[in-house]
Write an enzyme that holds these catalytic residues in place. Structure first.
Site, PDB file in Angstrom:
ATOM      1  CG  ASP A 207     -14.677  45.685 -39.383  1.00 29.58           C
ATOM      2  OD1 ASP A 207     -14.094  45.985 -40.442  1.00 29.58           O
ATOM      3  OD2 ASP A 207     -15.912  45.783 -39.234  1.00 29.58           O
ATOM      4  CG  ASP A 279     -19.790  44.619 -41.921  1.00 31.78           C
ATOM      5  OD1 ASP A 279     -18.921  44.204 -41.139  1.00 31.78           O
ATOM      6  OD2 ASP A 279     -19.622  45.608 -42.669  1.00 31.78           O
TER       7      ASP A 279
END
Length: 393
Positions: A207, A279
């Site tokens: 990420d 997420d």
């Protein structure tokens, strides 16, 4: 001076509040749905072990193994690499493959949304469960082993996906994303804290790289560009191929793929909050594991496997699931504040992983459960002796 603290007021915006509430509810619901599936599988296996060979043979066609899938250490390490390859494919070849992406997403989302809607259908159809019509419906040759509530939930999900392809409405896209989150959290299991740490650490690096450093290599923020692109509507492509002239289909908008949850602001037009499904899902898998571990410890205490328990301390009263859930909330809050302060997209896992994983490691060490959580537990067979079974808790 007041403008310096405008970001504080934006945290209370409806889009932000919706993001917080929905993401937490999806994790909690998906975790308990996973635990329920696992307990049902354990109960079914226990009943099967008590049957005769003839009964097992006769019921072989009516019982299946658990639909849940475990992630091992090798798969956990390979997942960030596979996600990076998929991201690059979508970045470079999105224009030529956008119809295929949209069609595949619609199919997968239909199945996931049917899984999400199934408990609701079972609840409302319970009074009619003995109906002769429903019994005949669920016994049709084309239906196979599917029950009537499963068929109804699938029909509803296909209808929602069809309306989404015609309208592209953000609320329907969010519904598909919620189904994907719950299905993934409920059906994929992390067997140990070791696998959880490998997976979340790898995804954190993934990420951070694609959000912060991809622009230096590809002259564009790969993650943001892929997440915000819209795909050509597969209904229009199909209509062109079949030479179908329909104004509703021809005017169908491009589709924002459900790889994220989007919540527009009620107060400010054009403002919205966006949170990637990863997420929610990836920290959700960790919370699902610690919920299983809490249930495992409770079962041990109930069966007297830990001997005579001593007086419970204040730390013993805190469940791992509660600790991780609070950490997720604080991590999401920190990510939101950072995005407002820096006015740029933030890799949410950079904040979510430390806020969930580190408190769990410290708490497990203090409570004496770290070695057992690190090596993993088997809720389906809690009576099987393992090397870490006799550790004091």
């Amino acid at each position: 001076m007041a403008s310096d603290f405008d970001w504080v007021y934006t945290l209370m915006d409806s889009s932000r509040v919706s993001t917080f509430l929905i993401s937490i509810l999806l994790i909690v619901y998906g975790s308990f749905r996973s635990l329920n599936l696992e307990q049902q599988s354990a109960l079914a296996n226990g009943e099967k072990d008590g049957r005769t060979d003839k009964e097992k043979k006769n019921s072989k066609g009516n019982e299946g193994s658990s639909a849940q899938t475990d992630v091992d250490a090798f798969q956990a390490m390979c997942l960030p690499v596979g996600a990076s390859i998929s991201l690059l494919v979508m970045f470079f070849f999105f224009d030529s493959m956008q119809t295929m992406f949209a069609a595949c997403t619609a199919i997968i989302a239909s199945i996931a949304l049917a899984f999400l809607l199934l408990p609701m259908c079972q609840y409302f159809m319970r009074p009619c469960s003995n109906s002769a019509t429903l019994s005949r419906l669920s016994s049709l040759p084309l239906c196979g082993r599917f029950s009537a509530p499963e068929l109804v939930s699938f029909a509803l999900s296909v209808s929602i996906v069809f309306v989404w392809t015609l309208t592209g409405h953000w609320l329907l896209m969010d519904a598909l994303g919620m189904g994907l989150c719950v299905a993934f959290i409920a059906l994929v299991r992390l067997p140990s804290l070791k696998v959880s740490t490998l997976l979340l650490t790898g995804l954190l690096l993934y990420d951070v790289f694609w959000v912060f450093f991809s622009s230096y290599i590809f002259n564009s923020n790969v993650m943001v560009r892929v997440a915000t692109r819209s795909a050509d509507n597969p209904m229009r492509a199909l209509a062109r191929r079949l030479n179908v002239d329909n104004n509703m289909i021809n005017d169908a908008p491009k589709l924002s793929l459900p790889g994220k949850l989007v919540f527009p602001s009620i107060k400010t037009s054009g403002q919205y909050s966006m949170l990637g499904l990863g997420d929610i899902v990836m920290p959700g898998l960790l919370l699902c594991f610690v919920l299983r571990f809490d249930a495992h410890k409770k079962l041990q205490l109930k069966n007297g496997e830990c001997g005579i328990p001593g007086p419970a301390s204040s730390l013993d009263r805190v469940k791992y699931f509660h600790c991780a859930l609070i950490g997720y909330f604080l991590g999401l809050l920190t990510a939101t504040v950072s995005s407002e302060l820096f006015k740029a997209a933030q890799p949410a896992l950079l904040y979510l992983v430390p806020f969930t994983l580190l408190p769990l490691l410290v708490m497990a060490y203090l409570k004496g459960d770290l070695r057992r959580m690190w090596t993993g537990i088997d809720l389906l067979h809690p009576n099987i002796t393992s090397p870490s079974k006799h550790i004091d808790v």
